[in-house]
Design a protein around this motif. Structure first.
Motif, PDB file in Angstrom:
ATOM      1  N   HIS A  78       0.831  -1.201   0.000  1.00 12.57           N
ATOM      2  CA  HIS A  78       0.000   0.000   0.000  1.00 12.57           C
ATOM      3  C   HIS A  78       0.871   1.259   0.000  1.00 12.57           C
ATOM      4  O   HIS A  78       0.503   2.272  -0.614  1.00 12.57           O
ATOM      5  CB  HIS A  78      -0.920  -0.001   1.222  1.00 12.57           C
ATOM      6  N   ALA A  79       2.010   1.215   0.671  1.00 10.20           N
ATOM      7  CA  ALA A  79       2.923   2.356   0.639  1.00 10.20           C
ATOM      8  C   ALA A  79       3.455   2.593  -0.766  1.00 10.20           C
ATOM      9  O   ALA A  79       3.605   3.751  -1.207  1.00 10.20           O
ATOM     10  CB  ALA A  79       4.074   2.128   1.623  1.00 10.20           C
ATOM     11  N   VAL A  80       3.751   1.510  -1.499  1.00  9.12           N
ATOM     12  CA  VAL A  80       4.209   1.643  -2.883  1.00  9.12           C
ATOM     13  C   VAL A  80       3.128   2.282  -3.741  1.00  9.12           C
ATOM     14  O   VAL A  80       3.400   3.128  -4.617  1.00  9.12           O
ATOM     15  CB  VAL A  80       4.616   0.263  -3.436  1.00  9.12           C
ATOM     16  N   GLU A  81       1.871   1.908  -3.489  1.00 13.97           N
ATOM     17  CA  GLU A  81       0.762   2.497  -4.250  1.00 13.97           C
ATOM     18  C   GLU A  81       0.636   3.990  -3.980  1.00 13.97           C
ATOM     19  O   GLU A  81       0.420   4.797  -4.896  1.00 13.97           O
ATOM     20  CB  GLU A  81      -0.547   1.786  -3.893  1.00 13.97           C
ATOM     21  N   VAL A  82       0.761   4.401  -2.742  1.00 17.18           N
ATOM     22  CA  VAL A  82       0.621   5.813  -2.396  1.00 17.18           C
ATOM     23  C   VAL A  82       1.763   6.635  -2.983  1.00 17.18           C
ATOM     24  O   VAL A  82       1.573   7.774  -3.417  1.00 17.18           O
ATOM     25  CB  VAL A  82       0.540   5.977  -0.861  1.00 17.18           C
ATOM     26  N   VAL A  83       2.980   6.076  -3.014  1.00 18.71           N
ATOM     27  CA  VAL A  83       4.127   6.786  -3.577  1.00 18.71           C
ATOM     28  C   VAL A  83       3.915   7.105  -5.053  1.00 18.71           C
ATOM     29  O   VAL A  83       4.383   8.134  -5.566  1.00 18.71           O
ATOM     30  CB  VAL A  83       5.412   5.951  -3.367  1.00 18.71           C
ATOM     31  N   SER A  84       3.205   6.252  -5.744  1.00 19.33           N
ATOM     32  CA  SER A  84       2.992   6.462  -7.176  1.00 19.33           C
ATOM     33  C   SER A  84       2.009   7.586  -7.488  1.00 19.33           C
ATOM     34  O   SER A  84       1.802   7.923  -8.660  1.00 19.33           O
ATOM     35  CB  SER A  84       2.503   5.165  -7.822  1.00 19.33           C
ATOM     36  N   SER A  85       1.403   8.170  -6.460  1.00 20.78           N
ATOM     37  CA  SER A  85       0.455   9.259  -6.674  1.00 20.78           C
ATOM     38  C   SER A  85       1.167  10.489  -7.232  1.00 20.78           C
ATOM     39  O   SER A  85       2.345  10.742  -6.936  1.00 20.78           O
ATOM     40  CB  SER A  85      -0.254   9.610  -5.362  1.00 20.78           C
ATOM     41  N   SER A  86       0.436  11.265  -8.013  1.00 20.85           N
ATOM     42  CA  SER A  86       1.007  12.490  -8.585  1.00 20.85           C
ATOM     43  C   SER A  86       0.952  13.667  -7.615  1.00 20.85           C
ATOM     44  O   SER A  86       1.617  14.679  -7.846  1.00 20.85           O
ATOM     45  CB  SER A  86       0.263  12.855  -9.874  1.00 20.85           C
ATOM     46  N   ARG A  87       0.186  13.539  -6.558  1.00 18.67           N
ATOM     47  CA  ARG A  87       0.085  14.614  -5.572  1.00 18.67           C
ATOM     48  C   ARG A  87       1.246  14.535  -4.579  1.00 18.67           C
ATOM     49  O   ARG A  87       1.570  13.453  -4.049  1.00 18.67           O
ATOM     50  CB  ARG A  87      -1.245  14.534  -4.831  1.00 18.67           C
ATOM     51  N   PHE A  88       1.855  15.673  -4.332  1.00 14.25           N
ATOM     52  CA  PHE A  88       3.027  15.695  -3.451  1.00 14.25           C
ATOM     53  C   PHE A  88       2.668  15.280  -2.019  1.00 14.25           C
ATOM     54  O   PHE A  88       3.449  14.605  -1.353  1.00 14.25           O
ATOM     55  CB  PHE A  88       3.633  17.109  -3.446  1.00 14.25           C
ATOM     56  N   HIS A  90       0.434  13.102  -1.000  1.00 14.60           N
ATOM     57  CA  HIS A  90       0.369  11.642  -0.928  1.00 14.60           C
ATOM     58  C   HIS A  90       1.757  11.027  -1.034  1.00 14.60           C
ATOM     59  O   HIS A  90       2.086  10.059  -0.320  1.00 14.60           O
ATOM     60  CB  HIS A  90      -0.518  11.111  -2.054  1.00 14.60           C
ATOM     61  N   LYS A  91       2.544  11.575  -1.927  1.00 14.98           N
ATOM     62  CA  LYS A  91       3.898  11.034  -2.129  1.00 14.98           C
ATOM     63  C   LYS A  91       4.732  11.160  -0.855  1.00 14.98           C
ATOM     64  O   LYS A  91       5.498  10.235  -0.509  1.00 14.98           O
ATOM     65  CB  LYS A  91       4.562  11.783  -3.291  1.00 14.98           C
ATOM     66  N   ARG A  92       4.588  12.256  -0.159  1.00 16.72           N
ATOM     67  CA  ARG A  92       5.349  12.449   1.084  1.00 16.72           C
ATOM     68  C   ARG A  92       4.944  11.413   2.135  1.00 16.72           C
ATOM     69  O   ARG A  92       5.794  10.838   2.820  1.00 16.72           O
ATOM     70  CB  ARG A  92       5.109  13.857   1.613  1.00 16.72           C
ATOM     71  N   ILE A  93       3.632  11.150   2.250  1.00 15.40           N
ATOM     72  CA  ILE A  93       3.170  10.140   3.214  1.00 15.40           C
ATOM     73  C   ILE A  93       3.688   8.758   2.827  1.00 15.40           C
ATOM     74  O   ILE A  93       4.121   7.978   3.682  1.00 15.40           O
ATOM     75  CB  ILE A  93       1.635  10.163   3.284  1.00 15.40           C
ATOM     76  N   GLY A  94       3.675   8.451   1.540  1.00 19.06           N
ATOM     77  CA  GLY A  94       4.159   7.147   1.091  1.00 19.06           C
ATOM     78  C   GLY A  94       5.637   6.940   1.350  1.00 19.06           C
ATOM     79  O   GLY A  94       6.062   5.881   1.832  1.00 19.06           O
ATOM     80  N   TYR A  95       6.453   7.959   1.051  1.00 21.00           N
ATOM     81  CA  TYR A  95       7.892   7.827   1.306  1.00 21.00           C
ATOM     82  C   TYR A  95       8.186   7.730   2.803  1.00 21.00           C
ATOM     83  O   TYR A  95       9.108   7.009   3.215  1.00 21.00           O
ATOM     84  CB  TYR A  95       8.639   9.023   0.701  1.00 21.00           C
ATOM     85  N   GLN A  96       7.417   8.434   3.615  1.00 17.24           N
ATOM     86  CA  GLN A  96       7.607   8.330   5.059  1.00 17.24           C
ATOM     87  C   GLN A  96       7.317   6.911   5.546  1.00 17.24           C
ATOM     88  O   GLN A  96       8.047   6.348   6.357  1.00 17.24           O
ATOM     89  CB  GLN A  96       6.691   9.336   5.775  1.00 17.24           C
TER      90      GLN A  96
END
Length: 868
Positions: A78-88, A90-96
């Motif tokens: 699920h973290a990999v899925e969130v990282v692929s988002s185009s919104r910054f 969401h991407k920040r939450i995924g990388y965290q």
């Protein structure tokens, strides 16, 4: 309802992270239940197809994992899925979430490679920053290898925000993928000339870490570091450069002469205490031969010591402790300030002052410093008091008491330590009391006197931490009773009613010591009865003042006292106390009648005399210290296989290792089955015992023939006349291990009392390799390949240079040639080792992928000229 409508509804009624935190604050009790309900909610929300809902759930999960230790490895995909988002956002939450939960064994780790590469090439510098931070946290060998080109590009970025983070990531990339050094090292070195203080700080920090692991690899860059040291005015950059030169100067002494003047100039002009302290540490650790620099350092340390700020005072004491090993005079000059710091309110300051005082201890001032420390121990808190006691004990016992000349004084000091109210170092004092008794013969009379004083002190009986000291005192009183002025008082102290406060194990020592005193008194009494001449009696006493003082009445009284006091203990609930008491009472019952009837005790044939003489011989053997490596000296007998594979153990013990046929048998049935089986086996053994002896011998011989490797050899000619095996040395061969005067200290002519002989074993006090040292050796081996890659890159870089970058560069062309030859020699030796392993049949398929890459990199003496 459609899935899109469901996602919108979930998003509308979803609790945010702020709501979760507010809910935690309202939970006075039952926090675990709240976490369980929150996790159930997160598991449901994270399955949503809406990325906003999924990212919010992942954000809450990251919070629970960080503060409450909740496992979030199940949400990796699920973290990999969130990282692929185009919104910054969401991407920040995924990388965290990825940096929090991913490790080398995460199954979906390879799925983020393309996404990280995409973000590294993004035009948004903040997305690039997120990807770089993620790579610095979870970077593996594969990720570092695949993303090295992107990192190389970012090292030349025009954006300072991106470049400094790329420089920081390089260290992780180098550690995981050593071939990245060939690609990125030139651009990393170029950044040392950057005018941007942030870029310069980042690159110097990277080289500081590299120099810490292997200074030799960074030595060719000394001109660049020197330029930074002279030109930079950033204190934090200068601190990192000073750390680098501290490492480099230790392997290239000529470099120290070059950097000493800039370092002293920084100390004179700067007002930043952090930079001054780093200059001090650099000088005392690597430039200690420069007399002018050392004097300036001592003056700066003095300024730290007189500061009112406890932090600065601590730094001054810490700097003084660094100076102490090579320049003890600097510590002695500030002795008064150090002693005054012992009464400081800050515990760290007091502890550092204590360490400095212990660094000053030597043969001449040990008595004075110990007196000062004992006075502070009496008025200190329990924690610091015991730290003082432990420091004194450690310093005085170092290397078999090499700084102790007057052992009577030191034994008395041990007795004073035991009476300090907060003393909790009973085990250490116990060990030293016994150890001194075994090592130093001249100290035994004082030991006996101090031990008797400890035994009659009622205050020690109520302190559980001091019971080991009483155990040692009792042992000394019994073992060296010949030095006692009044053995009768010793027995009274050992058997006083207040000893009931002691644990049974120590009471057993008391009883046994009383038994030794009784044996000594009886032996002395019988010896005095054998002769009529007082001169002969005095000669047999070996200097003891109590040997010829025993009369028939005193001996009978002593026996009655021991019998009276030990009578109740013969029924003790503790088996050790009971056995010791009954042994003594049994011995008394054998001799008491003859002593009471006052028979002709001069007759050597009397039972009392024979028993007393026998027991005196039993206790006559003197104890001595045993080497810590004594067990290693025991030779392994021939035929004893300690490292043999026990693959045939099942065949040998198949009867015992055979599993049950049915798994449905209950536990009680298994027990009854085992018991019945044992009874049948016992009956079979009993019946077989009635068979002829030769049948049993043949069975034993057959078993020995089948399993001979597990039997010891049975040669009878290996035994000495006394029955001991020639393969085993005696447990305490003092004749070979003890040196009569191992230290031979230089004494002042005014010393009236020479230092007594201290028994010191050949290898008993030598330090051994600790497990942590073995770990450090393994770590150094792992870093060797990275250092080799850096040296190879620098070798090619330096071959393009025709002269040094600044005048007086200690790393001249001659050193460059030596470095080149050293690297080539190392590579040739590595190739020889690999060929040797190949001849021995070592298969390359058992080597890891990383080892193969390191080996292939090390085989290349010259790399392509891409750095120019």
């Amino acid at each position: 309802m459609s899935s899109s409508s469901t996602s919108i509804m979930d998003n509308l009624f979803q609790r945010s992270l702020e709501d979760l935190i507010k809910g935690f604050r309202l939970q006075l009790l039952g926090e675990s239940n709240f976490i369980s309900r929150a996790l159930e909610e997160i598991r449901r929300e994270i399955k949503s197809t809406d990325l906003s809902t999924k990212s919010t759930a992942l954000h809450k999960l990251s919070y629970l994992a960080a503060l409450h230790g909740v496992d979030m490895s199940w949400a990796a995909f699920h973290a990999v899925e969130v990282v692929s988002s185009s919104r910054f956002q969401h991407k920040r939450i995924g990388y965290q979430a990825i940096t929090q939960s991913f490790n080398d064994q995460t199954s979906v780790l390879l799925l983020i490679t393309n996404q990280v590469r995409k973000d590294l090439n993004s035009a948004n510098e903040y997305e690039v920053s997120l990807a770089l931070e993620c790579l610095s946290r979870i970077g593996t060998h594969d990720l570092a290898r695949d993303l090295t080109p992107e990192v190389f590009t970012l090292l030349g970025s025009s954006k300072s925000f991106v470049k400094k983070k790329a420089i920081g990531v390089v260290l992780r990339v180098f550690e995981k993928y050593h071939d990245a050094v060939k690609v990125c090292f030139k651009r990393l070195v170029e950044n040392l000339e950057s005018s941007d203080p942030q870029i310069l700080s980042a690159v110097v920090g990277v080289f500081c870490e590299l120099a810490t692991k292997d200074p030799q690899s960074c030595l060719p860059l000394a001109p660049e570091f020197y330029k930074v040291l002279v030109d930079s005015r950033n204190n934090w950059v200068l601190i990192k450069v000073l750390k680098i030169f501290a490492k480099l100067a230790s392997i290239e002494p000529r470099l120290g002469k070059k950097v000493a003047e800039p370092i002293c100039e920084h100390m004179r002009r700067t007002v930043a205490k952090s930079l001054v302290f780093e200059c001090v540490r650099t000088v005392v650790s690597s430039l200690s031969d420069n007399e002018a620099a050392v004097k300036l350092v001592v003056a700066k340390i003095r300024e730290f010591l007189v500061e009112d700020d406890p932090n600065l005072k601590y730094l001054g004491l810490n700097a003084l402790s660094i100076v102490a090993p090579k320049h003890l005079w600097a510590v002695l000059e500030n002795k008064e300030v150090v002693v005054k710091a012992m009464s400081d309110e800050d515990p760290n300051v007091k502890l550092e002052a204590l360490h400095l005082l212990m660094a000053m201890v030597n043969e001449d001032n040990v008595s004075e410093i110990s007196r000062i420390l004992m006075n502070y121990a009496l008025k200190s808190d329990p924690l610091f008091c015991n730290e003082i006691i432990f420091s004194v004990l450690s310093a005085c016992s170092r290397n078999a008491y090499e700084i102790i000349v007057d052992f009577d004084w030191y034994v008395s000091l041990l007795g004073e330590m035991a009476r300090i109210p907060h003393c909790q170092r009973g085990e250490e004092i116990e060990h030293q009391l016994i150890d001194i008794g075994m090592r130093v013969r001249d100290a035994r009379p004082q030991l006996v006197r101090v031990s008797w004083a400890l035994l009659i002190d009622p205050a020690l009986l109520g302190n559980l931490f001091l019971h080991p000291i009483l155990s040692a005192a009792a042992w000394v009183s019994g073992e060296y009773v010949e030095f006692s002025k009044n053995p009768y008082e010793t027995v009274e102290a050992l058997l006083q009613p207040r000893t009931g406060l002691l644990p049974p194990s120590i009471r057993a020592v008391y009883i046994h010591s009383a038994f030794k005193v009784l044996i000594f008194c009886l032996g002395s009494y019988f010896s005095s009865q054998e002769t009529t001449s007082s001169a002969l009696a005095q000669e047999s006493s070996s200097g003891s003042s109590s040997m010829n003082a025993f009369t028939h009445g005193s001996i009978l009284n002593l026996v009655n006292v021991i019998e009276r006091d030990l009578g109740p203990l013969s029924g003790s609930h503790d088996v050790e106390v009971q056995e010791r008491a009954k042994n003594v009472l049994g011995y008394i019952s054998m001799i008491k009648q003859e002593i009471a009837e006052k028979l002709n005790l001069q007759d050597n044939e009397t039972e009392s005399f024979g028993v007393a003489a026998f027991m005196e011989d039993v206790f006559s053997e003197e104890f001595g210290p045993v080497s810590a490596t004594a067990q290693e000296k025991v030779c392994v007998p021939d035929g004893l296989e300690l490292k043999e594979n026990l693959g045939d153990l099942k065949e040998i013990c198949g009867e015992f290792l055979k599993p049950m046929e049915s798994n449905s048998v209950s536990y009680t049935d298994k027990i009854s089955f085992s018991v019945s089986k044992v009874r049948i086996r016992d009956q079979q053994e009993a019946s077989s015992s009635s068979s002829p002896p030769h049948e049993a011998s043949s069975l034993l011989a057959e078993h020995r023939k089948r399993h001979g490797m597990y039997y010891l050899p049975s040669q009878k000619d290996d035994l000495h006349s006394d029955g001991t095996s020639s393969d085993y040395p005696l447990a305490n061969e003092l004749a070979n291990e003890i040196s009569q005067d191992p230290f031979n200290p230089k004494r002042k002519p005014s010393q009236s009392k020479p230092r007594p002989v201290v028994v010191k074993l050949d290898d008993g006090d030598k330090s051994r390799i600790t497990p942590q040292a073995k770990i450090n050796i393994q770590t150094a081996t792992e870093d060797e390949s990275l250092s080799l890659a850096i040296q190879s890159a620098l070798l090619v870089k330096n071959k393009g240079k025709e002269k040094d970058r600044y005048e007086g560069n200690p790393y001249s062309g001659q050193q460059e040639k030596e470095e080149s030859s050293r690297i080539e020699h190392h590579q040739k030796s590595e190739n020889k080792k690999k060929k040797k392993k190949k001849k021995n049949g070592e298969s390359s398929k058992h080597k890891s992928r990383r080892q193969n890459e390191i080996a292939s990199a090390s085989e290349q003496v010259l790399i392509p000229d891409f750095l120019l």
